[in-house]
Design an enzyme around this catalytic site. Structure first.
Site, short mmCIF file in Angstrom:
data_model
loop_
_atom_site.label_atom_id
_atom_site.label_comp_id
_atom_site.label_asym_id
_atom_site.label_seq_id
_atom_site.Cartn_x
_atom_site.Cartn_y
_atom_site.Cartn_z
N ARG A 1 74.11 17.25 57.48
CA ARG A 1 72.53 17.63 57.17
C ARG A 1 72.34 16.63 56.35
O ARG A 1 71.51 16.08 55.45
CB ARG A 1 72.64 18.73 56.53
CG ARG A 1 70.82 18.78 55.57
CD ARG A 1 71.24 21.07 56.11
NE ARG A 1 69.48 20.50 55.13
CZ ARG A 1 68.92 22.24 55.01
NH1 ARG A 1 70.21 23.02 55.17
NH2 ARG A 1 67.89 22.47 54.35
N ARG B 1 69.02 40.64 44.61
CA ARG B 1 70.11 39.53 45.86
C ARG B 1 69.45 39.45 47.39
O ARG B 1 69.87 38.79 48.08
CB ARG B 1 71.10 40.76 46.18
CG ARG B 1 72.01 40.64 44.43
CD ARG B 1 72.81 41.46 45.00
NE ARG B 1 73.90 42.43 43.39
CZ ARG B 1 74.13 43.19 43.07
NH1 ARG B 1 72.98 44.15 43.67
NH2 ARG B 1 73.99 43.51 41.39
N ASN C 1 69.50 13.08 53.34
CA ASN C 1 69.25 12.44 51.30
C ASN C 1 69.12 11.19 51.58
O ASN C 1 69.59 10.53 50.55
CB ASN C 1 70.32 13.08 51.11
CG ASN C 1 69.97 14.63 50.52
OD1 ASN C 1 69.21 15.22 50.55
ND2 ASN C 1 71.51 15.50 51.16
N LYS D 1 65.97 25.15 51.62
CA LYS D 1 66.50 24.21 50.49
C LYS D 1 65.66 25.42 49.43
O LYS D 1 64.66 24.90 49.47
CB LYS D 1 66.64 23.28 50.62
CG LYS D 1 68.01 22.84 50.89
CD LYS D 1 67.67 21.00 50.51
CE LYS D 1 69.37 20.60 50.98
NZ LYS D 1 69.55 19.10 50.19
N HIS E 1 67.15 9.27 48.81
CA HIS E 1 67.34 10.28 47.41
C HIS E 1 67.25 10.44 46.37
O HIS E 1 67.56 10.68 45.36
CB HIS E 1 67.63 12.24 48.00
CG HIS E 1 66.19 12.01 48.83
ND1 HIS E 1 65.88 11.57 49.95
CD2 HIS E 1 65.82 13.46 49.20
CE1 HIS E 1 64.39 12.59 50.53
NE2 HIS E 1 64.18 13.31 50.11
N LYS F 1 64.19 17.54 61.58
CA LYS F 1 64.85 17.99 61.07
C LYS F 1 65.45 19.72 61.32
O LYS F 1 66.66 20.09 60.96
CB LYS F 1 63.86 18.73 59.17
CG LYS F 1 64.85 19.48 58.91
CD LYS F 1 64.04 19.24 57.56
CE LYS F 1 64.64 19.81 55.51
NZ LYS F 1 63.94 19.30 54.87
N HIS G 1 57.26 13.49 44.17
CA HIS G 1 58.80 12.84 44.84
C HIS G 1 58.47 12.47 45.88
O HIS G 1 59.79 11.24 46.32
CB HIS G 1 58.98 14.78 44.72
CG HIS G 1 60.14 14.60 46.19
ND1 HIS G 1 61.22 14.49 45.88
CD2 HIS G 1 60.54 14.61 47.18
CE1 HIS G 1 62.60 14.21 46.32
NE2 HIS G 1 61.66 15.01 48.03
N GLU H 1 58.57 10.94 54.12
CA GLU H 1 59.25 12.45 54.27
C GLU H 1 59.58 11.90 55.94
O GLU H 1 60.60 11.80 56.68
CB GLU H 1 58.88 12.90 53.57
CG GLU H 1 59.51 13.44 52.69
CD GLU H 1 60.63 13.43 52.23
OE1 GLU H 1 62.04 13.64 53.35
OE2 GLU H 1 61.40 13.64 50.90
N HIS I 1 66.09 10.93 43.02
CA HIS I 1 65.90 11.71 42.08
C HIS I 1 66.58 11.10 40.44
O HIS I 1 65.86 11.60 39.10
CB HIS I 1 67.60 12.16 42.69
CG HIS I 1 67.52 13.38 43.73
ND1 HIS I 1 67.98 13.84 44.21
CD2 HIS I 1 65.79 13.21 44.51
CE1 HIS I 1 67.34 15.06 45.51
NE2 HIS I 1 66.36 14.41 45.49
N GLU J 1 74.38 21.50 54.78
CA GLU J 1 74.36 20.32 54.67
C GLU J 1 76.13 20.50 54.13
O GLU J 1 76.81 19.94 52.63
CB GLU J 1 73.92 20.47 52.88
CG GLU J 1 73.95 18.51 52.80
CD GLU J 1 73.37 18.04 52.03
OE1 GLU J 1 72.74 17.47 50.58
OE2 GLU J 1 71.53 18.59 52.11
#
Length: 371
Positions: free
Chosen positions: A239, A119, A243, A141, A246, A225, A263, A183, A250, A235
């Site tokens: 935030r 956990r 993206n 993330k 993105h 960032k 990526h 990026e 993606h 997000e």
């Protein structure tokens, strides 16, 4: 050494940026740690595994090394379980600390393992690619991919430290450098027009890995960032601007198969696509879109996407995490340095695809660029 702090409800931690940080990892090891679980891959282990282990052992803690298969294609549930198998076999307890040594795939998978093992246990990011240093290692993330989409299974989970050794970038292949620079320029496009202009002027030096230019780019990217993540950890609002490009990226990665494109390469191309859509749907001046395309090309990333077929493009983008109520919400630019989250009309998206997908003879196709 440059230090940038990230402050979120999920944790406050330093990003330390300097040559030689790989040899000082013990400085980030908590005093009450029991076992240090070094998660890496064979490529990075061959280059830096012994140094990282020696640095961690200097803390006086035992080190368990776990090597995962190399590549985006292995960012999945089966690979994640290799970490759990090794930790359970060695009776790692809740005071064990995972250390992610590698690029974005290693950071994401190891971070997700830390988020859910017993956990939640602590972890340290030690990114070894430019993309990971300026993006994926910062902000918490963590995720694995699913055949239906990238990063669909994951958690927001902050590290206790990010250790960035700028020296490790000297062993990066040219494609990895270009992918990371995508990026970097993203931050200028969405948040800091002056930084974008600086990247235009310094593109050649950045690709050549000139130390002063690279250190400045990494530090500014991390500052930007860190500011965004500190405002919106999970997000729910601001935030989302990170993206930019993105949604298209993606779709490229899923459409051609995870790992075929890096990526950052997909993000670079996706930013060109998002810039074209911004002209149509957000009022971005034509000249600014041209500047984005030119800079993406200058850093060595593709500027035309593969021809997946228009309907396939829409199917993949509909499956993106940023879709709400069946409506795709894009990050678009009204101007350089300012981003907004907004839907776009289907015809505008189709037009943007027409302008950015390599379908006609003479276009610089993405596949040819990468070959």
């Amino acid at each position: 050494m440059k230090e940038v702090r990230v402050d979120t409800p999920g944790g406050s931690y330093p990003i330390r940026i300097a040559p030689g940080r790989l040899d000082r990892l013990a400085e980030s090891v908590p005093a009450d740690a029991t076992t240090l679980v070094l998660v890496t891959n064979p490529t990075v282990a061959a280059l830096y595994g012994k140094r990282a282990e020696a640095a961690l052992r200097a803390s006086g803690k035992p080190v368990l090394r776990v090597e995962l298969p190399d590549g985006e294609a292995y960012k999945d549930w089966q690979t994640l379980n290799l970490i759990f198998d090794a930790m359970l076999a060695h009776h790692c307890d809740r005071r064990a600390v995972i250390v992610a040594l590698g690029g974005g795939v290693i950071g994401d998978v190891a971070g997700f393992a830390a988020a859910v093992y017993m956990r939640g246990i602590r972890f340290i990011q030690v990114p070894t690619t430019l993309l990971a240093q300026v993006d994926s290692s910062v902000g918490g993330k963590t995720a694995v991919n699913h055949p239906s989409g990238k990063n669909m299974i994951g958690a927001f989970y902050q590290p206790i430290a990010v250790e960035i050794d700028t020296d490790v970038l000297n062993t990066l292949p040219a494609r990895e450098v270009s992918a990371g620079l995508a990026e970097v320029i993203k931050y200028g496009a969405i948040l800091d027009a002056a930084f974008f202009a600086w990247c235009e002027a310094e593109a050649g030096r950045l690709r050549a890995l000139e130390a002063d230019a690279l250190a400045a780019a990494i530090a500014r990217s991390c500052e930007l960032k860190a500011w965004v993540v500190s405002q919106d950890e999970r997000e729910t609002g601001l935030r989302a601007i990170l993206n930019f490009g993105h949604t298209f990226a993606h779709a490229i990665e899923a459409g051609v198969g995870f790992g075929a494109w890096l990526h950052g390469e997909a993000v670079g191309c996706g930013m060109v696509q998002a810039a074209e859509l911004s002209v149509l749907a957000a009022g971005l001046p034509r000249g600014d879109a041209d500047r984005i395309r030119a800079l993406v090309s200058a850093i060595g990333c593709p500027t035309y996407a593969p021809d997946l077929g228009t309907e396939r493009w829409f199917d993949l983008m509909q499956g993106d995490k940023k879709t709400e109520g069946g409506q795709i919400r894009f990050i678009l630019l009204p101007e350089l340095g300012r981003a907004v989250r907004t839907p776009a009309a289907a015809e505008q998206v189709r037009r943007a695809l027409d302008l950015t997908v390599a379908r006609q003879a003479g276009e610089p196709s993405a596949i040819a660029t990468l070959a």
